[in-house]
Design a protein around this motif. Sequence first.
Motif, PDB file in Angstrom:
ATOM      1  N   LYS A 141       0.839  -1.188   0.000  1.00  0.00           N
ATOM      2  CA  LYS A 141       0.000   0.000   0.000  1.00  0.00           C
ATOM      3  C   LYS A 141       0.879   1.244   0.000  1.00  0.00           C
ATOM      4  CE  LYS A 141      -3.631   2.479   2.450  1.00  0.00           C
ATOM      5  NZ  LYS A 141      -4.370   2.671   3.713  1.00  0.00           N
ATOM      6  N   GLU A 164      -6.921  -4.842   3.771  1.00  0.00           N
ATOM      7  CA  GLU A 164      -5.616  -4.284   4.117  1.00  0.00           C
ATOM      8  C   GLU A 164      -5.084  -5.022   5.330  1.00  0.00           C
ATOM      9  OE1 GLU A 164      -3.591  -0.036   5.540  1.00  0.00           O
ATOM     10  OE2 GLU A 164      -5.629  -0.073   4.715  1.00  0.00           O
ATOM     11  N   ILE A 178      -1.974  -4.694   0.606  1.00  0.00           N
ATOM     12  CA  ILE A 178      -3.361  -4.864   0.191  1.00  0.00           C
ATOM     13  C   ILE A 178      -3.485  -6.199  -0.526  1.00  0.00           C
ATOM     14  CG2 ILE A 178      -5.182  -4.002  -1.338  1.00  0.00           C
ATOM     15  CD1 ILE A 178      -4.167  -1.189  -0.788  1.00  0.00           C
TER      16      ILE A 178
END
Length: 245
Positions: A141, A164, A178
């Motif tokens: 991420k 997440e 993610i």
Amino acid sequence: MGRAFEYRKASKLKRWGAMSKLFPKLGNIITMAAKAGSPDPDMNPTLRTAILNAKAQNMPKHNIEAAIKRAQGKDAADIKEIHYEAKGPYGVQLIIDCATDNGTRTVANVKAALVRNKSEMLTSGSLNFMFTQKSVFTFYKTDDMDIEELELELIDAGLEEIEETVEPQEEGDDKAIIKIFGEFSAFGDLNKALEEMNIEVKSAKHERIANTPIDLTDEQMEEVDVLIDKLEDDEDVQAVFTNIN
């Protein structure tokens, strides 16, 4: 999660140290992909994905090239995918994915690991209804990523779920990652969509997700983890999927 998470994190970090066992497994997947299609990753999506996953595990370039070259040799071993199903302690179910050029050796090693750890092999197909195959992509991420926007962008490509989480690191702080999940058949569409969004995928694979996951105590998890370690230590075992939450 508590102590169970910390135990699994420590166990995972320990497994990462065994690169001498990991690279041959990744090499087998690359060789199979190159042998089944073009040795050019630009013309072979399966090979391209295998190389991507190998690079994510820091497999050296020369190892990757050697695995592709091996597939083109006249005496290249006929590596096949084999799947075994098993029942472990505490209601644990396992599907063991292998890649091997010697099925007799592989089944003997898998059976031995199971028996020594209070587990048994099941008839092929016994757990088919207990797991669902999904396309799973993982990427780091970044600060400019918005989960809701990603979800909207990927729905048309077959996205079913996005989450997440964190990935433990050998050194430094854990990293935010993610994971996206889609139907088994949506692999190509999701892969293409992520490429078009210029998202650098860390891993892309088909995984078996338990339909009814179970929870274990810390003590039970420690015992089962010994079994999983033994299976994953085998050079022919590519992945072990369980119904553990």
